[in-house]
Design an enzyme around this catalytic site. Structure first.
Site, mmCIF file in Angstrom:
data_model
loop_
_atom_site.group_PDB
_atom_site.id
_atom_site.type_symbol
_atom_site.label_atom_id
_atom_site.label_comp_id
_atom_site.label_asym_id
_atom_site.label_seq_id
_atom_site.Cartn_x
_atom_site.Cartn_y
_atom_site.Cartn_z
ATOM 1 N N GLU A 110 -9.777 -2.325 5.526
ATOM 2 C CA GLU A 110 -10.423 -2.099 6.810
ATOM 3 C C GLU A 110 -11.659 -2.995 6.970
ATOM 4 O OE1 GLU A 110 -8.860 -0.450 8.936
ATOM 5 O OE2 GLU A 110 -8.344 1.601 8.362
ATOM 6 N N ASP A 140 -7.656 -3.698 14.232
ATOM 7 C CA ASP A 140 -9.052 -4.021 13.942
ATOM 8 C C ASP A 140 -9.194 -5.199 12.988
ATOM 9 O OD1 ASP A 140 -8.129 -2.866 11.623
ATOM 10 O OD2 ASP A 140 -9.520 -1.171 11.639
ATOM 11 N N ASP A 168 0.803 -1.214 0.000
ATOM 12 C CA ASP A 168 0.000 0.000 0.000
ATOM 13 C C ASP A 168 0.839 1.268 0.000
ATOM 14 O OD1 ASP A 168 0.911 -0.258 2.751
ATOM 15 O OD2 ASP A 168 -0.878 -1.471 3.106
ATOM 16 N N HIS A 182 -7.403 -5.581 10.061
ATOM 17 C CA HIS A 182 -7.133 -5.333 8.642
ATOM 18 C C HIS A 182 -5.798 -5.922 8.206
ATOM 19 C CE1 HIS A 182 -5.241 -1.414 10.168
ATOM 20 N NE2 HIS A 182 -4.276 -1.923 9.416
#
Length: 263
Positions: free
Chosen positions: A143, A136, A67, A138
Site C-alpha cells: 500500500e 491507489d 499474496d 499498490h
C-alpha cells in the site's frame, strides 16, 4: 518501461498471455510470479488455451503468488489459494507443489514471511512477474507508504482496498485487514515484469506510475527503475498519459525480432 496501449482489455490480455506463453515455451523450468484479482483472469484463460493448443509443457515450471489474506484458509472462496486453484492450477493439471502461496493460516506469520522469501531466493530468481495495479498505486499489497526496499511481510490493508476486494466475502466486515505480500524489492528482483491495468478508473494512477515521480506514495512508480517492464493498457487506462501517442508509435514500429515474444 515499455508502455503498450491496446484498443481494449481483451487485446491487452492477449498480448500479455502470449508473453507468458513464450516465457514457459522457451524455458520449461520458468519461475513465475503470479497475481490475482479480476485484471489477470482473461489473460490466464488465454494462456491456458495457448498451452493446450500448442502442447506446451507446464509440468516443470514453478510459480509464486504475490499474496494471501491472513486468517483465511485455502479452501475459502475468498482466498487467493482458492482463486489460483480454480483459475490456474486445475485447468493446467499442475502438481500442487508447483504453486507456492503464502499460508494465511500460519501460526507464526513472521516466520512464514521469512520462509516464503527464502523459497523465492532458493528457486528463483522469478523469470516473469505478473502484476495488476491497485487504485491507489499498490502492487502486490504494498500500500502507499510501503518501503521501496521491502521484502515479504505482513501488511495492513487500507479501507479502500478492503472495499474493492469485498466481492469474494459476504460483507465488508469479513474482509481481512491483514495480508502476507511479496515486498517491493522482492518484486523488483524479477528478471521481467508485466503489469496490466484496465479502465478509466485506473487512468490517473497509471499516469502517476509511468510519468510521475518515483514515490512510496505510488508504490508502482518504482517500476520506472526496472530494466524490463511491460505495461499493458487499454485506451481508457492510458487516457491521461501525456506521451500516449509516442508509446503507440513505438509499439507499432517495433523491429520484427522484438515482436517475436508476442507471437
Amino acid at each position: 518501461m515499455e508502455v503498450i496501449i491496446c484498443q481494449d482489455s481483451g487485446k491487452a490480455s492477449e498480448l500479455a498471455a502470449k508473453l507468458l506463453k513464450n516465457q514457459v515455451k522457451k524455458r520449461k523450468h520458468s519461475v513465475l510470479g503470479l497475481a490475482t484479482g479480476s485484471t489477470p483472469l482473461t489473460m490466464y484463460k488465454m494462456f491456458i488455451d495457448f498451452v493446450k493448443a500448442e502442447g506446451i509443457v507446464t509440468s516443470e515450471m514453478i510459480a509464486f503468488n504475490l499474496d494471501e489474506y491472513v486468517g483465511v484458509g485455502k479452501d475459502h472462496e475468498g482466498s487467493y489459494a482458492y482463486y489460483m486453484k480454480k483459475n490456474f492450477m486445475e485447468p493446467l493439471d499442475l502438481d500442487p507443489r508447483q504453486l507456492n502461496i503464502p499460508d494465511g493460516m500460519a501460526e507464526d506469520v513472521k516466520k512464514e514471511c521469512e520462509n516464503y522469501e527464502k523459497r523465492i531466493r532458493q528457486q528463483g530468481p522469478i523469470d516473469l512477474q505478473i502484476l495488476g495495479l491497485g487504485q491507489d498505486g499498490h502492487i502486490g499489497f504494498n500500500e502507499p507508504g510501503s518501503s521501496l526496499g521491502s521484502r515479504t511481510r505482513i501488511k495492513s490493508l487500507t479501507e479502500e482496498t478492503r472495499d474493492v476486494n469485498r466481492a469474494a466475502f459476504s460483507s465488508l466486515e469479513e474482509v481481512p485487514r491483514h495480508v502476507i505480500t511479496m515486498g517491493i524489492q522482492t518484486i523488483m528482483e524479477s528478471q521481467k515484469i508485466a503489469l496490466m491495468a484496465f479502465g478509466k478508473s485506473k487512468a490517473a494512477t497509471v499516469a502517476k506510475m509511468v510519468e510521475g515521480p518515483v514515490s512510496a506514495l505510488v508504490p508502482a512508480s518504482v517500476l520506472q527503475f526496472h530494466p524490463q517492464v511491460k505495461v499493458f493498457l487499454d485506451e481508457e487506462a492510458a487516457s491521461e498519459l501525456k506521451n500516449q501517442d509516442y508509446y503507440k508509435q513505438v509499439f507499432a514500429h517495433k523491429p520484427a525480432w522484438q515482436m517475436e515474444e508476442f507471437v
